[in-house]
Scaffold this motif. Structure first.
Motif, PDB file in Angstrom:
ATOM      1  N   GLY A 207       0.818  -1.208   0.000  1.00  0.00           N
ATOM      2  CA  GLY A 207       0.000   0.000   0.000  1.00  0.00           C
ATOM      3  C   GLY A 207       0.848   1.253   0.000  1.00  0.00           C
ATOM      4  N   ASP A 208       0.238   2.381   0.383  1.00  0.00           N
ATOM      5  CA  ASP A 208       1.024   3.613   0.389  1.00  0.00           C
ATOM      6  C   ASP A 208       1.037   4.296   1.763  1.00  0.00           C
ATOM      7  OD1 ASP A 208      -1.566   4.454   0.486  1.00  0.00           O
ATOM      8  OD2 ASP A 208      -1.488   5.673  -1.345  1.00  0.00           O
ATOM      9  N   ALA A 209       0.587   3.562   2.793  1.00  0.00           N
ATOM     10  CA  ALA A 209       0.560   4.173   4.124  1.00  0.00           C
ATOM     11  C   ALA A 209       1.869   3.933   4.875  1.00  0.00           C
ATOM     12  CB  ALA A 209      -0.616   3.626   4.921  1.00  0.00           C
ATOM     13  N   ILE A 210       2.410   5.008   5.398  1.00  0.00           N
ATOM     14  CA  ILE A 210       3.631   4.904   6.194  1.00  0.00           C
ATOM     15  C   ILE A 210       3.232   4.524   7.615  1.00  0.00           C
ATOM     16  CG2 ILE A 210       5.581   6.187   7.165  1.00  0.00           C
ATOM     17  CD1 ILE A 210       5.413   8.022   4.672  1.00  0.00           C
ATOM     18  N   MET A 211       3.825   3.446   8.111  1.00  0.00           N
ATOM     19  CA  MET A 211       3.539   3.015   9.479  1.00  0.00           C
ATOM     20  C   MET A 211       4.846   2.865  10.251  1.00  0.00           C
ATOM     21  SD  MET A 211       0.333   0.445   9.130  1.00  0.00           S
ATOM     22  CE  MET A 211      -0.981   0.761   7.947  1.00  0.00           C
ATOM     23  N   VAL A 212       4.893   3.472  11.420  1.00  0.00           N
ATOM     24  CA  VAL A 212       6.111   3.394  12.234  1.00  0.00           C
ATOM     25  C   VAL A 212       5.773   2.795  13.600  1.00  0.00           C
ATOM     26  CG1 VAL A 212       8.062   4.717  13.153  1.00  0.00           C
ATOM     27  CG2 VAL A 212       6.875   5.542  11.107  1.00  0.00           C
ATOM     28  N   PRO A 213       6.399   1.656  13.926  1.00  0.00           N
ATOM     29  CA  PRO A 213       6.165   1.094  15.256  1.00  0.00           C
ATOM     30  C   PRO A 213       6.948   1.925  16.286  1.00  0.00           C
ATOM     31  CG  PRO A 213       7.628  -0.331  13.968  1.00  0.00           C
ATOM     32  CD  PRO A 213       7.333   0.854  13.122  1.00  0.00           C
TER      33      PRO A 213
END
Ligand code: GTP
Ligand code: MG
Length: 362
Positions: A207-213
């Motif tokens: 996808g195109d969503a940036i996710m940062v843990p």
């Protein structure tokens, strides 16, 4: 009539003698007013240098591209209750405050500016905030980026979905911060999975969503999150012209017993200066004092800067747009005109309703 110390009837008669049919509710133009004033040996002078139309057109008018300079991104932190929004902001601020020397109690203005990689970022606190809703309702593009905080041990919850909808409706870029990864029950993959169901697909999943843990508690990956904010900001090419009269949005406002109306404002264009006259809805005033997010008195504030302002005549509504105008006279005049127009509209509405009612009765 008031300025000439005459009765309105006399002025109306005078106008009639010049062939101008008017009632007390009509406006007369400057030239007509001048002719009448001369009849009484009074000289006229234009008091209002900026008209309401100027302000309205100012909004529609294209910005002069050559005067636009980069501005810091405005970021709102949103998410379900207890997922760690405030903790995340605390973590960001404790390691990235611009001026840690500022002593005394930090004045809570609901908005903060931090420095990351020598660049500034404005964060708006309390996402479920009334102001945020008001802003959305107005469709105002106050924030550029939304950080959606989702607790890794809790997953997507009702307010998470609500926040997604707010951000989407306002066309705001979303960065997901999967928080509390330090917790034993943390399951970041489950969060990613659940977000997919709401149209937010992680980059690593195609996808195109940036996710940062992240872990707000352990201060883990905070820098990485800020880097992503700057990356998205760069893509958005955020710019504003600092060299014009200020315009922005009221983030929150309250009545302080000692200081009077206190308003937190976000400058979005131009530069706001202490001493400026401003209008916001039906409120107006001259800025008596202006402070930054540390409670330090400042003389001016450029685009994307949040400030606390004293000097309004009443508490403005959150979400209301503010404008700096030429002087206090102009501010007062514009507000009076606005109020008059509002009343006129209300009157027209009620008159129409009662006519309809009357008709129905017949
Ligand atoms: P509301 O403003 O009420 O919506 O909550 P919030 O999202 O601001 O959450 P807040 O920051 O107040 O945190 C809620 C609880 O989660 C607090 O007890 C925090 O200590 C805890 N918490 C926040 N972040 C973390 C984290 O990264 N790890 C752990 N273990 N606990 C966290
Ligand atoms: Mg909170």
């Amino acid at each position: 009539a008031e300025a000439l110390k005459k009765t309105s009837t006399e002025i109306i008669k005078k106008l009639m003698s010049f062939g101008v049919m008017a009632t007390v509710n009509n406006d007369v133009d400057f030239d007509t007013a001048t002719i009448i004033a001369e009849e009484y040996g009074v000289k006229t002078e234009k008091a209002v240098q900026i008209s309401e139309e100027d302000i309205l057109f100012d909004d529609i008018e294209e910005e002069d591209e050559s005067k636009l300079v980069p501005r810091p991104p405005v970021v709102v932190v949103m998410g379900h209750v207890d997922h760690g929004k405030t903790s995340l902001l605390d973590a960001i601020r404790s390691t990235h405050v611009i001026d840690s020397e500022a002593g005394g109690i930090t004045q809570h203005i609901g908005a903060y500016m931090v420095k990351a990689k020598d660049r500034r970022i404005t964060f708006l606190d309390t996402p479920g905030h009334e102001a945020f809703t008001a802003m959305r309702a107005r469709g105002a593009q106050v924030t550029d980026i939304a950080i959606l905080v989702v607790a890794a041990d809790d997953g997507v919850m009702p307010q998470t979905i609500e926040a997604i909808n707010h951000a989407k409706a306002a066309n705001v870029s979303i960065i997901v911060a999967i928080n509390k990864i330090d917790k034993p029950g943390a399951n970041p993959d489950r969060v990613k999975q659940e977000l997919t169901e709401h149209g937010i697909v992680a980059e690593e999943w195609g996808g195109d969503a940036i996710m940062v843990p992240v872990s707000a508690k352990k201060r883990e990956n905070i820098d990485q999150l800020l880097e992503m904010v700057l990356l998205v900001a760069d893509m958005l090419e955020l710019k504003a012209n600092p060299d014009r009269q200020a315009k922005g949005t009221i983030i929150e406002a309250k009545l302080d017993k000692e200081r009077g109306p206190v308003a937190t404002m976000l400058v979005q264009r131009g530069t706001l200066k202490a001493g400026d006259s401003i209008i916001a809805g039906s409120a107006f005033g001259r800025i008596k004092a202006m402070t930054n997010d540390k409670g330090t008195a400042i003389k001016s504030a450029g685009p994307s800067m949040p400030v606390e302002v004293l000097g309004m005549n009443e508490v403005p509504d959150a979400g209301e747009i503010f404008y700096a105008v030429t002087d206090e006279k102009v501010a007062k005049h514009l507000v009076e005109k606005r109020k008059y127009k509002q009343k006129e509209q209300q009157y027209k509405k009620s008159a129409k309703v009662s006519l309809e009612e009357l008709y129905n009765q017949i």
